[in-house]
Design a protein around this motif. Structure first.
Motif, PDB file in Angstrom:
ATOM      1  N   LEU A   1      15.066   9.126  -5.325  1.00 52.65           N
ATOM      2  CA  LEU A   1      13.734   9.503  -6.065  1.00 52.65           C
ATOM      3  C   LEU A   1      13.844  10.566  -7.014  1.00 52.65           C
ATOM      4  CD1 LEU A   1      10.503   8.936  -6.156  1.00 52.65           C
ATOM      5  CD2 LEU A   1      10.367  10.949  -4.493  1.00 52.65           C
ATOM      6  N   LEU A   2      13.506  10.220  -8.283  1.00 54.63           N
ATOM      7  CA  LEU A   2      13.334  10.963  -9.494  1.00 54.63           C
ATOM      8  C   LEU A   2      12.045  10.887  -9.903  1.00 54.63           C
ATOM      9  CD1 LEU A   2      14.900  12.279 -11.940  1.00 54.63           C
ATOM     10  CD2 LEU A   2      14.768  10.062 -13.070  1.00 54.63           C
ATOM     11  N   VAL A   3      11.479  12.299  -9.986  1.00 52.27           N
ATOM     12  CA  VAL A   3       9.927  12.664 -10.511  1.00 52.27           C
ATOM     13  C   VAL A   3      10.178  13.286 -11.640  1.00 52.27           C
ATOM     14  CG1 VAL A   3       7.762  13.363  -9.616  1.00 52.27           C
ATOM     15  CG2 VAL A   3       9.393  12.640  -7.939  1.00 52.27           C
ATOM     16  N   ASN A   4       9.180  12.930 -12.744  1.00 52.85           N
ATOM     17  CA  ASN A   4       9.041  13.882 -13.812  1.00 52.85           C
ATOM     18  C   ASN A   4       7.793  14.646 -13.748  1.00 52.85           C
ATOM     19  OD1 ASN A   4       9.295  15.098 -16.539  1.00 52.85           O
ATOM     20  ND2 ASN A   4       7.808  13.581 -17.241  1.00 52.85           N
ATOM     21  N   THR A   5       7.698  16.124 -13.633  1.00 53.09           N
ATOM     22  CA  THR A   5       6.646  16.704 -13.496  1.00 53.09           C
ATOM     23  C   THR A   5       6.328  17.449 -14.811  1.00 53.09           C
ATOM     24  OG1 THR A   5       7.529  18.876 -12.667  1.00 53.09           O
ATOM     25  CG2 THR A   5       6.860  17.231 -10.806  1.00 53.09           C
ATOM     26  N   THR A   6       7.073  17.364 -15.783  1.00 52.00           N
ATOM     27  CA  THR A   6       7.082  18.064 -17.055  1.00 52.00           C
ATOM     28  C   THR A   6       6.018  17.313 -18.034  1.00 52.00           C
ATOM     29  OG1 THR A   6       8.679  16.951 -18.484  1.00 52.00           O
ATOM     30  CG2 THR A   6       9.495  18.784 -16.817  1.00 52.00           C
ATOM     31  N   SER A   7       5.595  17.878 -19.165  1.00 55.67           N
ATOM     32  CA  SER A   7       4.886  17.313 -20.069  1.00 55.67           C
ATOM     33  C   SER A   7       5.628  16.307 -21.034  1.00 55.67           C
ATOM     34  CB  SER A   7       3.977  18.318 -20.877  1.00 55.67           C
ATOM     35  OG  SER A   7       4.921  19.060 -21.264  1.00 55.67           O
ATOM     36  N   LEU A   8       6.908  16.421 -20.893  1.00 57.81           N
ATOM     37  CA  LEU A   8       7.694  15.626 -21.816  1.00 57.81           C
ATOM     38  C   LEU A   8       7.411  14.036 -21.459  1.00 57.81           C
ATOM     39  CD1 LEU A   8      11.083  17.338 -21.592  1.00 57.81           C
ATOM     40  CD2 LEU A   8       9.581  17.596 -23.356  1.00 57.81           C
TER      41      LEU A   8
ATOM     42  N   ASP B   1      24.312  14.380 -14.374  1.00 55.96           N
ATOM     43  CA  ASP B   1      25.282  14.572 -13.706  1.00 55.96           C
ATOM     44  C   ASP B   1      24.892  14.533 -12.268  1.00 55.96           C
ATOM     45  OD1 ASP B   1      26.681  14.805 -15.985  1.00 55.96           O
ATOM     46  OD2 ASP B   1      26.773  16.986 -15.800  1.00 55.96           O
ATOM     47  N   ASN B   2      23.686  14.891 -11.868  1.00 59.07           N
ATOM     48  CA  ASN B   2      23.432  15.112 -10.481  1.00 59.07           C
ATOM     49  C   ASN B   2      22.425  13.852 -10.087  1.00 59.07           C
ATOM     50  OD1 ASN B   2      23.999  17.888  -9.252  1.00 59.07           O
ATOM     51  ND2 ASN B   2      23.690  18.162 -11.430  1.00 59.07           N
ATOM     52  N   LEU B   3      22.193  12.975 -10.942  1.00 59.98           N
ATOM     53  CA  LEU B   3      21.515  11.838 -10.451  1.00 59.98           C
ATOM     54  C   LEU B   3      22.189  10.908  -9.305  1.00 59.98           C
ATOM     55  CD1 LEU B   3      19.702  10.756 -13.697  1.00 59.98           C
ATOM     56  CD2 LEU B   3      18.758  12.094 -11.880  1.00 59.98           C
TER      57      LEU B   3
ATOM     58  N   VAL C   1      11.879  10.692   3.976  1.00 59.70           N
ATOM     59  CA  VAL C   1      12.615  11.355   5.164  1.00 59.70           C
ATOM     60  C   VAL C   1      14.333  11.511   5.074  1.00 59.70           C
ATOM     61  CG1 VAL C   1      13.147  11.658   7.782  1.00 59.70           C
ATOM     62  CG2 VAL C   1      10.927  10.624   6.833  1.00 59.70           C
ATOM     63  N   HIS C   2      14.988  12.501   5.008  1.00 60.25           N
ATOM     64  CA  HIS C   2      16.509  12.743   4.767  1.00 60.25           C
ATOM     65  C   HIS C   2      16.969  12.306   3.478  1.00 60.25           C
ATOM     66  CE1 HIS C   2      16.218  14.045   8.896  1.00 60.25           C
ATOM     67  NE2 HIS C   2      16.101  12.777   9.435  1.00 60.25           N
ATOM     68  N   LYS C   3      16.023  12.285   2.521  1.00 60.37           N
ATOM     69  CA  LYS C   3      16.384  11.776   1.058  1.00 60.37           C
ATOM     70  C   LYS C   3      16.618  12.848   0.201  1.00 60.37           C
ATOM     71  CE  LYS C   3      16.339   7.392   2.200  1.00 60.37           C
ATOM     72  NZ  LYS C   3      15.188   6.692   2.269  1.00 60.37           N
ATOM     73  N   ARG C   4      17.487  12.705  -0.783  1.00 61.38           N
ATOM     74  CA  ARG C   4      17.783  13.694  -1.592  1.00 61.38           C
ATOM     75  C   ARG C   4      16.902  13.305  -2.923  1.00 61.38           C
ATOM     76  NH1 ARG C   4      21.443  15.147  -6.254  1.00 61.38           N
ATOM     77  NH2 ARG C   4      21.389  17.154  -6.246  1.00 61.38           N
ATOM     78  N   VAL C   5      16.134  14.156  -3.356  1.00 62.16           N
ATOM     79  CA  VAL C   5      15.358  14.058  -4.695  1.00 62.16           C
ATOM     80  C   VAL C   5      15.483  14.801  -5.943  1.00 62.16           C
ATOM     81  CG1 VAL C   5      12.713  14.073  -5.144  1.00 62.16           C
ATOM     82  CG2 VAL C   5      13.370  13.656  -2.783  1.00 62.16           C
ATOM     83  N   MET C   6      15.349  14.402  -6.895  1.00 61.33           N
ATOM     84  CA  MET C   6      15.399  15.285  -8.033  1.00 61.33           C
ATOM     85  C   MET C   6      13.902  15.314  -8.872  1.00 61.33           C
ATOM     86  SD  MET C   6      17.334  16.686 -10.641  1.00 61.33           S
ATOM     87  CE  MET C   6      18.793  16.106 -10.675  1.00 61.33           C
TER      88      MET C   6
END
Ligand code: ATR
Length: 278
Positions: A185-192, A178-180, A119-124
């Protein structure tokens, strides 16, 4: 005997039969859950013939999730917003479809990081494909203030903003590091980072050590991104948790029992992925 299955093309690598097979045995249910290879041009007939083939439903995986959405009745807003179906079930002769990927992601996140609140957080979010769609939608539903979406093809991140509104900030792939700094929260949804794919080479220096880092890749169980994040003290969420938790609602819709994601189940599937898993 209640029958379900997972359909995809190809389907031989799916771990879903291990998960549902474990629960069928654990809850002593007279049921089955198999892999069914279904070619794209056979999909419509397969869904139309689900009941006559004796199935009470099925899971849907790559590349059929969007196509199945158009073949079934999508009765919840989440599924309609995503436009993709991963779980099909028959009720009173009607074939329904829903999507449990977002709730699977959120439950896995809360299991691995119980003190974390979105709640109210910034996520990447890294990536803007089908998996990102379900996760971004879930993060917005859970009250995220802003979801920065970084994608190699920036147009797909811009499309997510058109779809979900101004809480989405498209970020170019070169600008991730630069935007971290403001991200919880940081989420990888790519196949990398997946076995056989290029690594996700990311400089985490600007990320707070209180941020949670999550990867939907589960082969390997702990990706290089998660290893790097854990080494600098971040709480990490492995991708296998999402796979296990997305399976819960399908099992309960088909077999009538809400199953539990146990450490024993985690270990069984983890050992199938990596025989060295303890
Ligand atoms: P899925 O349904 O699993 O999300 P997808 O829709 O094909 O699959 O999306 C794959 C994601 O991984 C996309 O965000 C893709 O970026 P593009 O939209 O630019 O294709 C991302 N991806 C795949 N390979 C990549 C690479 N080598 N570098 C950066 N991003 C990559």
């Amino acid at each position: 005997m209640i029958k379900s299955c997972v359909i995809g093309w190809p389907i031989r690598h799916s771990r879903s039969p291990i998960i549902h097979g474990y629960w069928l045995k654990k809850y002593k249910i007279d049921g089955s859950y198999d892999r069914k290879p279904v070619e794209p041009n056979a999909l419509q007939d397969f869904i139309a013939g689900l009941t006559s083939a004796g199935f009470t439903g099925c899971n849907v995986t790559i590349p059929h999730k969007e196509a199945v959405f158009d073949l079934v009745k999508a009765d919840d807003d989440t599924t309609r917003r995503i436009g993709a179906v991963n779980t099909v079930y028959v009720r009173d002769g009607l074939t329904h479809g829903t999507n449990t990927d977002g709730e699977g992601f959120i439950r896995s996140l809360l299991q691995s990081a119980p003190d974390f609140s979105i709640v109210h957080k910034r996520v990447m979010v890294l990536g803007a494909g089908g998996a990102a769609l379900a996760i971004v939608n879930a993060l917005l539903e859970q009250g995220a203030r802003e979801v920065a979406v970084a994608n190699r093809t920036i147009e797909r991140a811009v499309d997510l903003r058109s779809r979900f509104g101004n809480r989405i900030t498209p970020i170019s792939w070169e600008k991730i590091a630069d935007n971290l700094s403001e991200c919880s929260l940081l989420v990888n949804t790519t196949s990398l980072g997946m076995t056989g794919q290029p690594e996700l080479d990311l400089d985490l220096r600007r990320l707070s050590d209180r941020a949670v880092v999550s990867d939907i890749v589960y082969t390997p169980l702990r990706t290089q991104l998660l290893k790097n994040a854990a080494d600098r003290g971040n709480t990490v969420v492995e991708g296998l948790g999402m796979l296990l938790h997305q399976a819960v609602r399908g099992f309960s819709l088909w077999f009538g029992t809400i199953p539990e994601v146990t450490p024993e189940l985690y270990d069984i599937v983890a050992r199938d992925i990596d025989p060295a898993h303890q």
